[in-house]
Design an enzyme around this catalytic site. Sequence first.
Site, short mmCIF file in Angstrom:
data_model
loop_
_atom_site.label_atom_id
_atom_site.label_comp_id
_atom_site.label_asym_id
_atom_site.label_seq_id
_atom_site.Cartn_x
_atom_site.Cartn_y
_atom_site.Cartn_z
CB SER A 178 0.12 0.00 12.41
OG SER A 178 -1.14 0.45 11.93
CD GLU A 218 4.75 2.92 3.03
OE1 GLU A 218 3.73 3.62 2.85
OE2 GLU A 218 5.38 2.92 4.11
CD GLU A 278 -2.94 -2.47 10.46
OE1 GLU A 278 -2.86 -1.54 11.27
OE2 GLU A 278 -2.42 -2.41 9.32
CD GLN A 307 8.22 8.71 2.84
OE1 GLN A 307 9.15 8.39 3.56
NE2 GLN A 307 6.96 8.39 3.12
N GLY A 336 5.84 0.14 8.12
CA GLY A 336 5.60 1.43 7.51
C GLY A 336 6.90 1.99 6.96
NE ARG A 344 11.66 10.39 10.43
CZ ARG A 344 12.08 9.72 9.35
NH1 ARG A 344 13.24 10.05 8.79
NH2 ARG A 344 11.36 8.74 8.85
CD GLU A 380 0.73 10.90 10.87
OE1 GLU A 380 1.64 10.06 11.05
OE2 GLU A 380 0.80 11.82 10.06
CD GLU A 384 8.97 8.62 12.11
OE1 GLU A 384 7.88 8.53 12.73
OE2 GLU A 384 9.18 9.48 11.26
#
Length: 531
Positions: free
Chosen positions: A269, A211, A241, A156, A189, A165, A264, A255
Amino acid sequence: MEAPQAPKQMYNEFTLASITHLSSSSSPPTLSPVARFCSDSGFSELRFEQGHEPVNFNLQKTQLFKLGPTESLCILEGSETVKETIYSRGITIQFRNKEESTSFHYAFDQCKKEVNAQGSNLPNGTALESKSKFDDKIEASSAKMYFHYYGQLLHQQNMMQDYVRTGSYYAAVIENRADFAGRVVVDVGAGSGILSLFAAQAGAKHVYAVEASEMAEYARKLIAGNPLLSQKITVIKGKVEDVELPEKADILISEPMGTLLINERMLESYVIARDRFLVPNGKMFPTLGRIHMAPFSDEYLYIEIANKALFWQQQNYYGVDLTALHGTAFQGYFSQPVVDAFDPRLLVAPAISHVINFTTVKEEDLYEINVPLKYTSPVGTRIHGLACWFDVLFDGSTVQRWLTTAPGAPTTHWYQLRCVLSQPLYVMPGQEIVGHLHMIAHSAQSYTINLTMSVKMWGPGAEQGGILQTSSCKLDLKEPYYRMSQPQAYSLTQDQQPQQLLQTQDIHIQPDDEVSELMQQAMKDPVSVLH
């Protein structure tokens, strides 16, 4: 062996400090509420009573989230046919002390385990499937590694220290306060929760930070350490989901970008969260993404990769001839996409762009992406493959901001990506290069890349469209070669003059009229190619 016992009629009973129905604005009754775990209605349920008609939650379809030491959120999952009703079905529970909160959560977990072990008698007599949509399409081993990776603070930190970013996200949110102020936000996320905190800073009414990894606990800790903002943020541990939210979102922030934008498979999602949680015409930050592709010439890189296989040309390696495996090793090294930062002057022709509009694209559209390629080389050189990068647009009401990973722009942790051909192509000035980039999603949360590039006939007879030379490669985006060196010095070839060298084709900040035109085209075709 002792026969298994039937489930008990009454699991447990708890006196609560208060409960609040999320869909009700009326003042709560003065009578202390009671929560009971029971199964007297034919299936296991959690029942709340407070001097009026009891509220029942089917345990098989209920989720419990801890909001604080003495506060929790109880939500009933919905079916596909009653989503709109079920999303508002939830109760906030206030316990009298921390010990009773812990006991209640323990009793809830035990009852859920017993229900799941026995198959849980649903009203229609069928068992609710335990596997989610995510589990159906992603390998368990890949998901385990993925969530373990993002559950670590050091990773992270690596993303947060990417100031291009993080700074771009912060600017996009704060410059567009009008899109966040007084609005319900879902952070898809959420990771460390940094974007949720940005949204709260911009005046969001409430932020649900979803998360799935263990990072959710760190996010709770970080958010709690910012008390002026923490009251507006609820961290929910789970996959988008699977989880249910008590209300719809006015705006999604996430992100979801991986290498080449799509690695990924988190974009899927992001789209699922849009379909499940976002109000009609709600906003998404980011709004759309573009994958840019251009042929490149880089002799240094080609030789570097080819030389890796020289080890297998040894004919007397401790008495063993290794040459039988040289060809396989050679192709193996060229099956890895190269991730690094390169000099934009290595590009041979202007880039084309593949646009994905996150507000309209279907999840299934991301399973397979096929991009036709067509370029005209302005110089004579050797083509060593296809260079790729991406950018995303935050289409705010006040400011439209781009986050780019283009070569020549400030480097991000995504870098750029290059697909290198094992057989380079030779082109002359004015010669046409055609082909396609075909990307197919696989269950290891990545893509198989099939690249084909061909050089068309040049000079007299070229209008007949014949192909002079073709080269192709198959790469696994999951297994890149991370080449974290500085961009190589660019040397001129005989046929290239300084004024012919191409600069990066990416536009960092586009004029409003161009953005509007891009958005209009993306709305018509959520997956399109721009030349």
